[in-house]
Structure formats: structure tokens, C-alpha cells
Design a protein around this motif. Structure first.
Motif, short mmCIF file in Angstrom:
data_model
loop_
_atom_site.label_atom_id
_atom_site.label_comp_id
_atom_site.label_asym_id
_atom_site.label_seq_id
_atom_site.Cartn_x
_atom_site.Cartn_y
_atom_site.Cartn_z
N UNK A 200 44.73 20.41 37.18
CA UNK A 200 44.68 21.26 38.36
C UNK A 200 45.96 22.04 38.61
N UNK A 201 46.69 22.28 37.55
CA UNK A 201 47.96 22.99 37.72
C UNK A 201 48.01 24.25 36.87
N UNK A 202 47.48 24.18 35.68
CA UNK A 202 47.57 25.30 34.75
C UNK A 202 46.16 25.68 34.28
N UNK A 203 45.75 26.94 34.43
CA UNK A 203 44.42 27.33 33.98
C UNK A 203 44.24 27.06 32.47
N UNK A 204 43.01 26.73 32.10
CA UNK A 204 42.74 26.46 30.68
C UNK A 204 43.23 27.57 29.78
N UNK B 4 28.66 34.04 29.85
CA UNK B 4 29.50 33.27 28.93
C UNK B 4 30.27 34.21 28.00
N UNK B 5 29.61 35.30 27.60
CA UNK B 5 30.24 36.23 26.67
C UNK B 5 31.46 36.93 27.28
N UNK B 11 37.13 28.73 28.18
CA UNK B 11 36.35 28.51 29.41
C UNK B 11 34.86 28.44 29.10
N UNK B 12 34.39 29.30 28.20
CA UNK B 12 32.97 29.27 27.83
C UNK B 12 32.61 27.92 27.22
N UNK B 13 33.45 27.42 26.34
CA UNK B 13 33.17 26.12 25.72
C UNK B 13 33.18 25.00 26.75
N UNK B 14 34.06 25.11 27.71
CA UNK B 14 34.12 24.10 28.77
C UNK B 14 32.78 24.03 29.52
#
Lengths: 215, 154
Positions: A200-204, B4-5, B11-14
Motif C-alpha cells: 500500500x505504498x508503491x504502485x505495482x 485490460x488492454x 496491473x492486467x495480470x494482477x
């Protein structure tokens, strides 16, 4: 609605577009062909998919390069950046008559100093009524929002969201501070602190920077 | 929901890795025309009036947002850092379209706007985990004569 996450009504300050989205959604109440009704909204949001390169992105005021990894320098550098950005964030607050900064109950300088105590892991006692994980979460939220509000007021037109995010994480000492906190807090014995730091600190999409810092 | 695209691959894989809940039934009811509907907003953006408690780390509850409350003073204390906040900074209606709803009420496109709206912190909860809160909320909506819930994900 094919809009970016965080923007379910598509575009800020575009009442006609938002109204069209809302009318389209509410019209589903008059459909009788359920139980499952899936419809795609046909339009993209205005401004969505803007160029993602940093060319032309200008910070509200010229900030010095992010401080060296030295922890003391980094905290001082963030405090200095925040001081320089404060007039622009004040302008945002006055222009919009609101601010998203304030979810943490500390002033921004105190929030930065709190993050400094975590970074330095120097044994500075956390006040008994203060949850370090919650404070970490909301202090970093306020710090990021403060910078983004200030940056939104820069002269010469609005930058894209992607530009602003890349600027924060790649060009500021505040971004460098949060990235530096990650390995310290994920190694903590406090499970909540570890959880906040991990998720919850750094975006993926920005976590690749952690690898480049370790390299 | 974003395509998703259009998402970064990570993020999409998540999202693709998430389990989708299978419901046993698919209830469906009709109701009065939109011009007779009383509409409440139910957001998952982690919104609340400034004086209320922030959403905590594992918060399956909701916060009430009175219709008379100045929406410009709403706070967002959502735990996720993986969605954009800059739209919300510019305009509350991007996540909480209260002004747009009132405009539709003024032109009689909808019957009325509810007295109170609500927000959860959507954070990938399983339906079972928020069932108690939802049951409680359903009772509040019925008391307010709401017959159209505008569910706004973030």
C-alpha cells in the motif's frame, strides 16, 4: 466504462461527458432483458491515452535532483522540496476550494519527519497512541497528494496523469524517500507495517524502481 | 472498468489472477421508470466526510455521506495506491457524481436523490466478508425509500 482506474466517470471537470456516462448507466434500470446485462460504453474519456513521454513536462518550480541515498540528506531534501512546493499547493487549494491532503493527522513536515524516523530506524519511540502502520500509510498518501496537487498548478497547461506520476516517482526526493522506506519497513517485525510497505505504498507499475535501486 | 488492454501488464495480470466469485442465483426484478426512481450513490472509493474515521487496513464497513454534506470536503482514505487520484483531486464528481445526479433530478430525468449516500473501501473483498455491512446498508436504503442504487467502482 472503459476509463482509467480511479476515474469511473471518465474526465474531471467535464460535466456533459459525466452526465452522458450517468444517463447511460441509469438507463440500465429500464432494461428488462436481465438477469445479466453487460453493455460497453462506446466512448473513451476525453484526454485518455495522452502521450506518456516526459518531454515538455515542467515541474511547478525547478527542484534539485533527488538527494543521495544518505538518509539524513534525503529527509532534509524532502522537507526542502515540500517548502518550495507549498505556495503551489496553496494555490491549488485556493483555486479548487478543496484539497485531498489531510488524511494523516500530522502536518506535512511532521509526516515527513515521521517517515524519517522509520527510515533511520533509530529507535525513536512512536507515541503510544500512534499506530506506525496507519501513520505510514496516510503520511505517504498525504505526501504524494501534496506533490501532485502542487504539480497540477504549474504554468503552461496540465500534464497528463502518467507524466505527473512518473515525475513524482522518478524525479522527486519524496518519491525516493518512499522507495527507500520499502526495504526498511518490509523487514520490520511489525506485520501491519510490513503489509503497508509491501502492498500500500508503491504502485505495482512503479515497483520496478525498487530493483533498479538495489542494482 | 478499464480495459485490460489499456492497463500496464503488471496491473492486467494482477486482475486476471483474481478469483471471480460464482453466485448461486441471479435474481432480477424490474421497477418503476427512471423518472420515479430515488437514487443513492454507493461508491467503493473509500470516501467519507472529513470528521469520520479513515478506512483502516482491513475495513469491511461503510461510511455514510449525507446528501447535505459539502462533497468537496470528502476525504478519500482508500488503501490501494494502484489507481489514479489526480482526477479526484480536480473534481469530486469523477468518483462521486452528486452534482450530475442533482442535475438529472432538476430536469426530472430521475425521481429524486437520496438523503444519504455511502462508500465502502473496495479492496478485493469476497462477498461473504462484506455481507453483514451490505445487509445493514440495505435496511438504511429501504428506510430512505431508495429504489435505485448507483454502484460506482473506482
Amino acid at each position: 466504462m472503459p476509463f482509467d482506474l480511479g476515474r469511473p466517470f471518465g474526465a474531471p471537470n467535464d460535466a456533459p461527458f459525466q452526465r452522458d456516462v450517468l444517463r447511460t448507466v441509469l438507463a440500465l434500470f429500464e432494461r428488462t432483458d436481465g438477469p445479466v446485462i453487460l453493455d460497453d460504453y462506446a466512448k473513451d474519456a476525453p484526454g485518455q491515452g495522452a502521450p506518456e513521454n516526459m518531454e515538455g513536462m515542467v515541474c511547478p518550480i525547478p527542484l534539485p535532483k533527488p538527494a543521495s541515498p544518505d538518509k539524513t540528506d534525503l529527509i532534509q531534501s524532502v522537507l526542502s522540496e515540500a517548502e518550495q512546493l507549498a505556495p503551489w499547493q496553496t494555490l491549488f487549494r485556493e483555486t479548487h476550494n478543496r484539497s485531498t491532503v489531510g488524511v494523516c493527522d500530522l502536518s506535512l513536515p511532521d509526516a515527513i519527519r515521521f517517515l524519517g524516523t522509520l527510515l533511520n530506524d533509530d529507535g525513536t519511540p512512536t507515541p503510544p497512541d500512534r499506530n506506525p502502520a496507519t501513520t505510514l500509510r496516510f503520511a505517504t498518501e498525504d505526501l504524494r497528494n501534496f506533490y501532485l496537487e502542487a504539480a497540477a498548478m504549474r504554468p503552461g497547461g496540465a500534464a497528463s496523469t502518467d507524466q505527473l506520476i512518473e515525475w513524482f516517482w522518478g524525479e522527486t526526493s519524496a518519491g525516493a524517500l518512499i522507495l527507500a522506506l520499502h526495504p526498511v519497513c518490509t523487514a520490520s517485525d511489525n506485520p501491519d507495517l510490513k503489509h503497508v510497505a509491501a502492498d500500500q505504498m508503491i504502485p505495482r507499475v512503479q515497483r520496478y524502481r525498487l530493483q533498479s535501486r538495489q542494482a | 472498468m478499464v480495459r485490460l488492454a489499456d492497463l500496464p501488464t503488471v496491473d492486467a495480470n494482477h486482475l486476471l489472477a483474481k478469483n471471480t466469485y460464482q453466485f448461486d442465483t441471479q435474481p432480477f426484478v424490474d421497477g418503476p421508470p427512471l423518472s420515479k426512481r430515488r437514487v443513492a450513490i454507493i461508491s467503493t472509493a473509500g470516501l467519507h466526510p472529513a470528521g469520520q474515521d479513515n478506512f483502516n487496513l482491513r475495513d469491511t464497513g461503510y461510511r455514510a455521506i449525507p446528501g447535505a454534506y459539502n462533497a468537496d470536503e470528502l476525504v478519500m482514505s482508500h488503501a490501494s495506491v494502484n489507481f489514479d487520484r489526480t482526477g479526484f483531486q480536480q473534481d469530486i464528481n469523477i468518483v462521486f457524481p452528486i452534482d450530475r445526479l442533482r442535475e438529472l433530478e432538476a430536469e426530472n430525468a430521475i425521481g429524486s436523490v437520496a438523503d444519504c449516500h455511502y462508500s465502502f473501501m473496495g479492496a478485493g473483498w469476497e462477498p461473504k466478508e462484506i455481507e453483514a455491512s451490505c445487509n445493514q446498508l440495505a435496511g438504511l436504503l429501504k428506510e430512505d425509500q431508495v429504489n435505485a442504487a448507483l454502484l460506482v467502482p473506482v
